[in-house]
Motif scaffolding. Structure first.
Motif, PDB file in Angstrom:
ATOM      1  N   SER A 307      13.885  11.358  -5.955  1.00 43.98           N
ATOM      2  CA  SER A 307      13.512  10.483  -5.125  1.00 43.98           C
ATOM      3  C   SER A 307      12.752   9.216  -5.679  1.00 43.98           C
ATOM      4  O   SER A 307      12.735   8.212  -5.258  1.00 43.98           O
ATOM      5  CB  SER A 307      12.617  11.322  -3.975  1.00 43.98           C
ATOM      6  OG  SER A 307      12.402  10.323  -2.926  1.00 43.98           O
ATOM      7  N   ILE A 308      11.884   9.605  -6.573  1.00 46.01           N
ATOM      8  CA  ILE A 308      10.774   8.632  -6.832  1.00 46.01           C
ATOM      9  C   ILE A 308      11.659   7.651  -7.715  1.00 46.01           C
ATOM     10  O   ILE A 308      11.498   6.435  -7.844  1.00 46.01           O
ATOM     11  CB  ILE A 308       9.632   9.198  -7.906  1.00 46.01           C
ATOM     12  CG1 ILE A 308       8.721  10.117  -6.965  1.00 46.01           C
ATOM     13  CG2 ILE A 308       8.961   8.271  -8.516  1.00 46.01           C
ATOM     14  CD1 ILE A 308       7.580  10.793  -7.842  1.00 46.01           C
ATOM     15  N   ALA A 309      12.625   8.168  -8.635  1.00 44.92           N
ATOM     16  CA  ALA A 309      13.546   7.465  -9.316  1.00 44.92           C
ATOM     17  C   ALA A 309      14.201   6.398  -8.763  1.00 44.92           C
ATOM     18  O   ALA A 309      14.568   5.121  -9.081  1.00 44.92           O
ATOM     19  CB  ALA A 309      14.353   8.215 -10.342  1.00 44.92           C
ATOM     20  N   GLN A 310      14.838   6.786  -7.402  1.00 49.31           N
ATOM     21  CA  GLN A 310      15.543   5.862  -6.593  1.00 49.31           C
ATOM     22  C   GLN A 310      14.866   4.654  -5.960  1.00 49.31           C
ATOM     23  O   GLN A 310      15.554   3.678  -5.980  1.00 49.31           O
ATOM     24  CB  GLN A 310      16.217   6.854  -5.651  1.00 49.31           C
ATOM     25  CG  GLN A 310      17.197   6.017  -4.579  1.00 49.31           C
ATOM     26  CD  GLN A 310      17.857   7.016  -3.756  1.00 49.31           C
ATOM     27  OE1 GLN A 310      17.453   8.214  -3.512  1.00 49.31           O
ATOM     28  NE2 GLN A 310      18.558   6.413  -2.812  1.00 49.31           N
ATOM     29  N   GLY A 348       0.845   1.749  -1.850  1.00 49.83           N
ATOM     30  CA  GLY A 348       2.321   1.930  -1.612  1.00 49.83           C
ATOM     31  C   GLY A 348       2.946   3.364  -2.043  1.00 49.83           C
ATOM     32  O   GLY A 348       3.442   4.020  -1.458  1.00 49.83           O
ATOM     33  N   PHE A 349       2.686   3.431  -3.543  1.00 48.22           N
ATOM     34  CA  PHE A 349       3.572   4.374  -4.090  1.00 48.22           C
ATOM     35  C   PHE A 349       2.838   5.770  -3.848  1.00 48.22           C
ATOM     36  O   PHE A 349       3.592   6.622  -3.504  1.00 48.22           O
ATOM     37  CB  PHE A 349       3.269   4.179  -5.789  1.00 48.22           C
ATOM     38  CG  PHE A 349       4.035   5.278  -6.543  1.00 48.22           C
ATOM     39  CD1 PHE A 349       5.369   5.169  -6.641  1.00 48.22           C
ATOM     40  CD2 PHE A 349       3.053   6.186  -7.038  1.00 48.22           C
ATOM     41  CE1 PHE A 349       5.900   6.288  -7.313  1.00 48.22           C
ATOM     42  CE2 PHE A 349       3.748   7.372  -7.611  1.00 48.22           C
ATOM     43  CZ  PHE A 349       5.013   7.324  -7.914  1.00 48.22           C
ATOM     44  N   THR A 350       1.517   5.785  -3.777  1.00 52.70           N
ATOM     45  CA  THR A 350       0.707   6.980  -3.268  1.00 52.70           C
ATOM     46  C   THR A 350       1.283   7.544  -2.113  1.00 52.70           C
ATOM     47  O   THR A 350       1.465   8.826  -1.799  1.00 52.70           O
ATOM     48  CB  THR A 350      -0.731   6.942  -3.318  1.00 52.70           C
ATOM     49  OG1 THR A 350      -1.032   6.468  -4.597  1.00 52.70           O
ATOM     50  CG2 THR A 350      -1.396   8.047  -2.897  1.00 52.70           C
ATOM     51  N   GLN A 351       1.264   6.478  -0.989  1.00 49.10           N
ATOM     52  CA  GLN A 351       1.693   6.978   0.334  1.00 49.10           C
ATOM     53  C   GLN A 351       2.927   7.476   0.417  1.00 49.10           C
ATOM     54  O   GLN A 351       3.598   8.493   1.153  1.00 49.10           O
ATOM     55  CB  GLN A 351       1.630   5.787   1.283  1.00 49.10           C
ATOM     56  CG  GLN A 351       0.104   5.190   1.509  1.00 49.10           C
ATOM     57  CD  GLN A 351       0.161   3.819   2.414  1.00 49.10           C
ATOM     58  OE1 GLN A 351       1.172   3.027   2.419  1.00 49.10           O
ATOM     59  NE2 GLN A 351      -0.968   3.724   3.111  1.00 49.10           N
ATOM     60  N   TYR A 352       3.953   6.744  -0.485  1.00 51.80           N
ATOM     61  CA  TYR A 352       5.328   7.157  -0.450  1.00 51.80           C
ATOM     62  C   TYR A 352       5.488   8.810  -1.124  1.00 51.80           C
ATOM     63  O   TYR A 352       6.171   9.524  -0.419  1.00 51.80           O
ATOM     64  CB  TYR A 352       6.211   6.273  -1.367  1.00 51.80           C
ATOM     65  CG  TYR A 352       7.674   6.774  -1.442  1.00 51.80           C
ATOM     66  CD1 TYR A 352       8.760   6.710  -0.448  1.00 51.80           C
ATOM     67  CD2 TYR A 352       8.071   7.404  -2.802  1.00 51.80           C
ATOM     68  CE1 TYR A 352       9.948   7.136  -0.708  1.00 51.80           C
ATOM     69  CE2 TYR A 352       9.489   7.874  -3.012  1.00 51.80           C
ATOM     70  CZ  TYR A 352      10.161   7.728  -1.923  1.00 51.80           C
ATOM     71  OH  TYR A 352      11.653   8.067  -2.064  1.00 51.80           O
ATOM     72  N   VAL A 353       4.865   8.908  -2.213  1.00 51.24           N
ATOM     73  CA  VAL A 353       4.979  10.201  -2.764  1.00 51.24           C
ATOM     74  C   VAL A 353       4.420  11.350  -1.932  1.00 51.24           C
ATOM     75  O   VAL A 353       4.798  12.669  -2.133  1.00 51.24           O
ATOM     76  CB  VAL A 353       4.400  10.283  -4.360  1.00 51.24           C
ATOM     77  CG1 VAL A 353       5.370   9.270  -5.123  1.00 51.24           C
ATOM     78  CG2 VAL A 353       3.042   9.932  -4.390  1.00 51.24           C
TER      79      VAL A 353
END
Length: 396
Positions: A307-310, A348-353
């Motif tokens: 999911s992160i890689a995508q 943004g990344f922290t919220q996503y993961v």
């Protein structure tokens, strides 16, 4: 007679933007010794998984007499941390955090621990020592090795590796009455080598792997002798003891070892009553070992990775460490190194993961995610088992 520490009760004052303070009460006379020792017990307990630690009257932790030896005895920081954490987990089965208080070991001092970690001397070596000092006592618990024998140093080390790497003592105090505490139990961890490192005659580094069955057999023999000696220490003859065996990993390992068995000693005994297996282990994600042993958890971990890689092109890969108890995943710790070009990307990344982890990891599993960049730690996400909302922190 049990060692009794006079306790000054304290109250935790929760003040906005202030550090906790403790109110001292009256001093209590120690009933077993001529002198008294004041102590403070914080009223606030972080969680039911942690013990309240007994402090000195000036709000400091009373260090162990053997403090610092663990660094030289264990191979990695992972093992150093896990020996401490694991020993406290084991203690909870016998000494409840609701009733007992923690204190670093006060009975096995540095000199004692160092002497016990030595190799036992051969008769010739012992006689040589006695010629120098008639009062010398051979206390080494590791097997002897005769360097004057015809066998090579390599052969000798393979036949008699060093099993015992470190001895860790924890003390657990219990209330005697409303204002005094006394020693209620001792927990001792014996860290054992899964790999023995040594140098050949030519000076080259060598290593010998030690089979778990051999390590367990030798570890239990050492444990019996440790218990016998501890019970001879003044004030410990009628104290219950728990002793646990820890198998530390090799120097190259990036996951810690684990405790694999524990023995209980009754208050009025000087020998281990029975041994009980401990089924705990850490696995690296991704790894062949995790793939073979816990396929479903690997699939779950890969969902987060994919999911992160995508969605993030700056992704460089993640590493996970899974803690298992009784073959069930209890906690997943994930390290995510990223390349960020601004604080908004970090947020943004922290919220996503965080959202992805909440969707992917079941609620009965606790997880910790550490997000970092070349600048250092950027954010952390922690969700305890059974909790709905995680704790999220963005470093400024």
């Amino acid at each position: 007679m049990r060692k009794i520490i006079a306790l000054t009760l304290s109250t935790l004052l929760l003040l906005s933007a202030c550090a906790p303070k403790f109110e001292k009460q009256q001093e209590i006379v120690n009933e077993s010794e001529d002198t008294t020792e004041q102590a403070i017990i914080p009223k606030y307990q972080i969680s039911d998984q942690f013990y309240r630690t007994v402090l000195t009257e000036d709000n400091q932790i009373k260090p162990s007499e053997s403090r610092g030896l663990v660094v030289s005895g264990l191979n990695t920081r992972y093992d150093i941390d896990e020996v401490e954490r694991g020993l406290m987990r084991i203690a909870q089965d016998t000494f409840s955090p609701d009733e007992y208080f923690f204190q670093e070991g006060q009975y096995l001092d540095r000199q004692t621990v160092q002497s016990w970690l030595n190799r036992k001397l051969t008769p010739e070596q012992l006689q040589e020592k006695l010629n120098e000092d008639q009062n010398f006592v051979d206390l080494g618990l590791n097997p002897s090795i005769d360097k004057t024998a015809d066998a090579t140093l390599t052969d000798l080390n393979q036949e008699s590796p060093i099993y015992l790497a470190h001895i860790l003592e924890h003390n657990y105090l219990v209330e005697k009455d409303e204002q005094t505490v006394e020693l209620g139990g001792i927990v001792i961890g014996l860290a054992l080598n899964s790999v023995h490192y040594f140098k050949q005659e030519q000076g080259y580094d060598r290593e010998v792997s030690i089979d778990r069955s051999v390590l367990e057999k030798e570890g239990k023999k050492i444990a019996e002798e440790v218990v016998r000696r501890v019970k001879l220490i003044d004030g410990l003859g009628n104290i219950p003891i728990v002793v646990a065996l820890f198998e530390q990993q090799s120097k190259s390992s990036i996951v810690p070892g684990n405790f694999f068995t524990q023995g209980n000693v009754k208050a009025d005994s000087s020998s281990i009553d029975k041994w009980s297996d401990i089924n705990e282990q850490y696995y690296l994600f991704p790894s062949d070992e995790a793939e073979n042993e816990h396929r479903e958890d690997v699939v779950t971990f890969n969902r987060l990775k994919d999911s992160i890689a995508q969605f993030f092109p700056n992704y460089t890969g993640i590493i996970g460490k899974g803690f298992y108890k009784d073959d069930t995943l209890q906690q997943m710790t994930v390290e995510i190194p990223m390349q960020f070009y601004g604080k908004s990307e970090v947020i943004g990344f922290t919220q996503y993961v965080t959202n992805e982890a909440l969707e992917i990891f079941p609620n009965y599993i606790s997880f910790q995610m550490y997000i970092s960049s070349v600048r250092g730690q950027e954010s952390i996400v922690i969700r305890e088992a059974g909790e709905e909302e995680p704790f999220v922190h963005i470093f400024q």
